[in-house]
Design an enzyme around this catalytic site. Structure first.
Site, PDB file in Angstrom:
ATOM      1  N   LYS A   1      74.684  79.099  12.963  1.00  8.96           N
ATOM      2  CA  LYS A   1      75.062  77.888  13.685  1.00  8.96           C
ATOM      3  C   LYS A   1      74.205  76.747  13.161  1.00  8.96           C
ATOM      4  O   LYS A   1      72.980  76.854  13.077  1.00  8.96           O
ATOM      5  CB  LYS A   1      74.831  78.095  15.187  1.00  8.96           C
ATOM      6  CG  LYS A   1      75.366  76.974  16.054  1.00  8.96           C
ATOM      7  CD  LYS A   1      75.211  77.353  17.531  1.00  8.96           C
ATOM      8  CE  LYS A   1      75.864  76.326  18.447  1.00  8.96           C
ATOM      9  NZ  LYS A   1      75.761  76.730  19.874  1.00  8.96           N
TER      10      LYS A   1
ATOM     11  N   CYS B   1      80.460  78.213  18.946  1.00  4.26           N
ATOM     12  CA  CYS B   1      80.294  77.599  20.273  1.00  4.26           C
ATOM     13  C   CYS B   1      80.482  76.089  20.235  1.00  4.26           C
ATOM     14  O   CYS B   1      81.556  75.582  19.970  1.00  4.26           O
ATOM     15  CB  CYS B   1      78.918  77.986  20.825  1.00  4.26           C
ATOM     16  SG  CYS B   1      78.624  77.482  22.541  1.00  4.26           S
TER      17      CYS B   1
ATOM     18  N   GLU C   1      79.396  85.175  20.217  1.00  8.76           N
ATOM     19  CA  GLU C   1      78.103  84.560  19.909  1.00  8.76           C
ATOM     20  C   GLU C   1      76.984  85.299  20.651  1.00  8.76           C
ATOM     21  O   GLU C   1      77.084  85.587  21.837  1.00  8.76           O
ATOM     22  CB  GLU C   1      78.123  83.092  20.340  1.00  8.76           C
ATOM     23  CG  GLU C   1      76.793  82.380  20.181  1.00  8.76           C
ATOM     24  CD  GLU C   1      76.781  81.030  20.884  1.00  8.76           C
ATOM     25  OE1 GLU C   1      75.933  80.192  20.528  1.00  8.76           O
ATOM     26  OE2 GLU C   1      77.607  80.822  21.806  1.00  8.76           O
TER      27      GLU C   1
END
Length: 754
Positions: free
Chosen positions: A361, A414, A296
């Site tokens: 995300k 994440c 990420e």
């Protein structure tokens, strides 16, 4: 003289000692069971100390609502520290906060997490004291209701304030494949349900004195255990024996860039070069790969912005040189529909160096990627100052890797790994394997990276999909669809991995049907309320009918009224409120004409002055008093001033005062002087009660205005569950059971004629 027993010494302690001590013990056991502490087996017994006390308090001890709340606060506070203690370090190191601010903010989160155990143990206490039906069905249901309450509170955590289901109880079993396999059937929350159910079963086995409760407890322990083992064996065997398709070979780069320099402008070149060098070395050492993953935001700049064109060309050339697609974590500036913004994005660079796809995300980290409630938490702005506040993506991405449909990867980034619904959706939409990119450098060497990785393991089991994980500072690795960890890196080490991944297309029951445990839990409670409500309603109506019949019998043989009776209505209420009570007094007694006196309390006076007013309005001869709510306080005060021993009936009276008086003042209700006095003298009103045999406090259970009297000092009557709380307060003086108590007491008064 013999020394006191251990049990006597426990009871002699402060009444708050037992709930606080048991809460702390359970909280510490819960904390030690979490990933990072290495004692997952403790999850199966961590709630037993508290549930034992709920089931059977020590002799002489009482388990009040306050006890349950304190127990939950102690338990949730202790376990919450194990869950999120690391946030203080993150806030101090990367958020620019001082020690006091960082600790205070973490304590605020711990208190929020403690709210759920507080509610849970309060529910357990209410479940024990709610007049449970005495039957085999009821005893069998109790452990299941307790487990359902826990998972329903976990459900609230999945969405309230954007959701924070961090290491729920079921996650503790991540390193036990046989047990964790149950998540493929019911999800991590189904596993949590079983754990709480077993805890309640153990508590009942240890503390219950009733044989049928012990039998139901045995079922609560054995049934989930059998179900988990049977399903686990079958699931693991099925995965081991299924036919395999051609595996993918995937490379993972762990760049190990420190968080405190990651976003510094001077590190763009060196960061890009480090990832390029590691990627080339991996490609040379591992042979042909189907994909290489970067973590990420591995490239800490806007990858699709022309200001970084040279870096973009360098990465594209790298993919061409090694003839391998790259999934590169960076930042994007436009949504798929062209809307400008800042997106936490992973770009797929194909073998020709073109951007073949990307995924954003969607569920952002509060305070890390955006700042909620900025008016309150503005002091934490430095957490988002370097990277900027992100915009959420539109949908979780499934990115094709070649033409074979089973080779489609589902991307979650994440923090999204803590939400089972995200990976379930990816699997349901056709992802053959899952990719998790993350930057856990925030967490340092605390337990948080291990907790985060453990949740990814459960996502693999739930979906039946292998998961490949690339983390900036670790833990990177590969997890099989059975939850077995095939590769895992150490924290804060620079390195690479090449793993074989077997995509799958079969859907687990959890992917097909989702968190059915939430619906089952809600159904259990709805069924319970229907069962209790029906039985309580039948009992209450039967008791009320019996009381009404006895009143009719007494009315057929009236006796003389010994003293005048003074009726004192509640706040802003008139004599009409007592019409039913007055009618029964006139039926059951003779000589009532002119001897049942109403005193109007609708005056804007402080409470002492209102008592003086009532004292001047009462007859000169000795009287008995019946007061509702405020009237009960005035009646108690008048009896204290009397030289004789009057009979006093206080109906739903707040001798400890009521905070509702403050609310009424805010809403500009009438008589503000009286309301102010009730609110400000909460601690002194109970002194009005004169301890005498003629004093009786009566109320209907569930009245929103508490009596404030010590336990056992008043009499409560059950009511139907659906009777609104405020109606329970207002209708007490018309309830036949209350009326019967009053009539019988007055007829049995010394000197009364039978």
């Amino acid at each position: 003289m013999s020394s006191p027993s251990a049990e006597q010494r426990v009871v002699s302690l402060s009444p708050l000692a037992v709930p606080i001590a048991t809460g702390v013990i359970s909280g510490v056991l819960h904390g030690l069971s979490l990933p990072g502490w290495g004692s997952g087996w403790l999850a199966w017994v961590c709630l037993v100390p508290v549930l034992c006390v709920v089931t059977r308090p020590p002799n002489g001890a009482t388990w009040t609502t306050r006890s349950a709340l304190l127990c939950g606060l102690a338990s949730g506070g202790a376990s919450g520290l194990f869950r999120v203690y690391w946030i203080a370090e993150t806030l101090g190191r990367y958020g620019g906060l001082g020690l006091v601010e960082a600790v205070a903010t973490t304590a605020l989160l711990v208190l929020y997490l403690a709210v759920y155990p507080m509610l849970f143990f309060s529910i357990c206490r209410r479940l024990r004291d709610a007049g449970t039906p005495s039957s085999w069905n009821a005893d069998l249901l109790i452990p299941w209701l307790v487990a359902a309450a826990w998972v329903l509170l976990d459900w609230v955590q999945t969405w309230l304030l954007s959701g924070f289901p961090w290491v729920v109880l079921g996650t503790t079993q991540y390193d036990e494949p046989l047990i964790a396999a149950f998540a493929a059937l019911a999800g991590v929350h189904g596993l949590t349900f079983c754990i709480v159910l077993v805890n309640m079963g153990f508590a009942q086995l240890l503390c219950s004195t009733r044989a049928r409760q012990r039998i139901s407890a045995s079922f609560a322990v054995l049934l989930p255990g059998i179900a988990i083992v049977v399903w686990g064996v079958g699931q693991l065997n099925a995965l081991a024996s299924e036919s395999k398709i051609e595996p993918l070979r995937i490379g993972i780069i762990q760049g190990n860039i420190r968080q405190d320099v990651k976003w510094e402008p001077g590190w763009k070149q060196s960061t890009t070069q480090r990832y390029a060098d590691l990627t080339r070395a991996l490609a040379e050492d591992s042979g042909r790969l189907d994909l290489i993953l970067w973590p990420e935001t591995a490239l800490p700049y806007r990858f699709d912005d022309d200001a970084h064109l040279s870096y973009r060309h360098a990465v594209a050339q790298l993919a061409i040189d090694i003839d391998t697609p790259l999934l590169v974590g960076s930042l994007g500036t436009r949504s798929p529909t062209g809307r400008p913004g800042l997106y936490n994005r992973s770009f797929l660079i194909d073998r020709r160096g073109d951007v073949a796809g990307f995924g954003d995300k969607v569920h952002l980290v509060p305070f890390g990627e955006y700042l909620p409630f900025a008016w309150l938490f503005g002091y934490m702005h430095e957490l988002t100052a370097q990277s900027g506040a992100f915009d959420p993506g539109e949908r979780h991405a499934i990115i094709p890797l070649g033409t074979a449909p089973e080779n489609h990867l589902g991307l979650f980034v994440c923090y999204e790994s803590i939400f089972p619904a995200i990976t379930r959706d990816l699997a349901a939409r056709g992802a053959g394997f899952l990719v998790n990119t993350t930057n856990d450098a925030w967490f340092g060497t605390t337990a948080a990276p291990y907790q985060h990785f453990a949740m990814v393991v459960l996502r693999a089991v739930e979906t039946g999909r292998p998961v490949v994980r690339a983390a900036n500072t670790g833990i990177s690795g590969a997890i099989g669809p059975d939850g077995r960890i095939h590769h895992a890196t150490e924290l804060f080490q620079t390195g690479t991995l090449a793993v074989a991944v077997q995509p799958r297309t079969e859907l687990t029951p959890y992917v097909r049907y989702g968190d059915v445990v939430f619906l089952l839990g809600a159904g259990l409670w709805v069924g319970w309320f229907c069962l209790v409500g029906h039985r309580r309603r039948a009992t209450v109506l039967q008791d009320m009918a019996a009381a009404g019949l006895e009143l009719d019998i007494l009315a057929a043989q009236p006796t003389p009224l010994q003293r005048p009776v003074v009726l004192l209505p509640g706040y802003d209420s008139s004599a009409e409120a007592f019409v039913t009570l007055r009618a029964h007094l006139e039926r059951c007694f003779t000589g009532t004409s002119g001897r049942i006196i109403d005193i109007d309390l609708r005056h804007n006076l402080p409470l002492p002055d209102l008592v003086t007013h009532a004292d001047g309005a009462r007859p000169g001869e000795p009287c008995d008093y019946i007061g509702h709510s405020l009237g009960g306080l005035v009646a108690a005060a008048l009896s204290r001033e009397s030289d004789d021993e009057p009979w006093v009936f206080a109906l739903a009276s707040p001798f400890g005062g009521t905070r509702l008086a403050t609310v009424a003042r805010w809403l500009r209700f009438p008589f503000p002087a009286l309301l102010a006095d009730l609110a400000e003298q909460r601690q002194g009103n109970d002194g009005m009660v004169r301890r005498q045999r003629g004093f009786r406090a009566l109320h209907l259970r569930g009245d929103p205005i508490a009596s404030g009297l010590p336990p056992g000092s008043d009499t409560a009557f059950d009511v139907p569950l659906l009777l609104p709380p405020w109606q329970r307060h207002r209708s007490v003086h018309a309830d036949p059971r209350v009326l019967l108590r009053i009539v019988l007491a007055l007829r049995q008064r010394p000197g009364a004629t039978s």
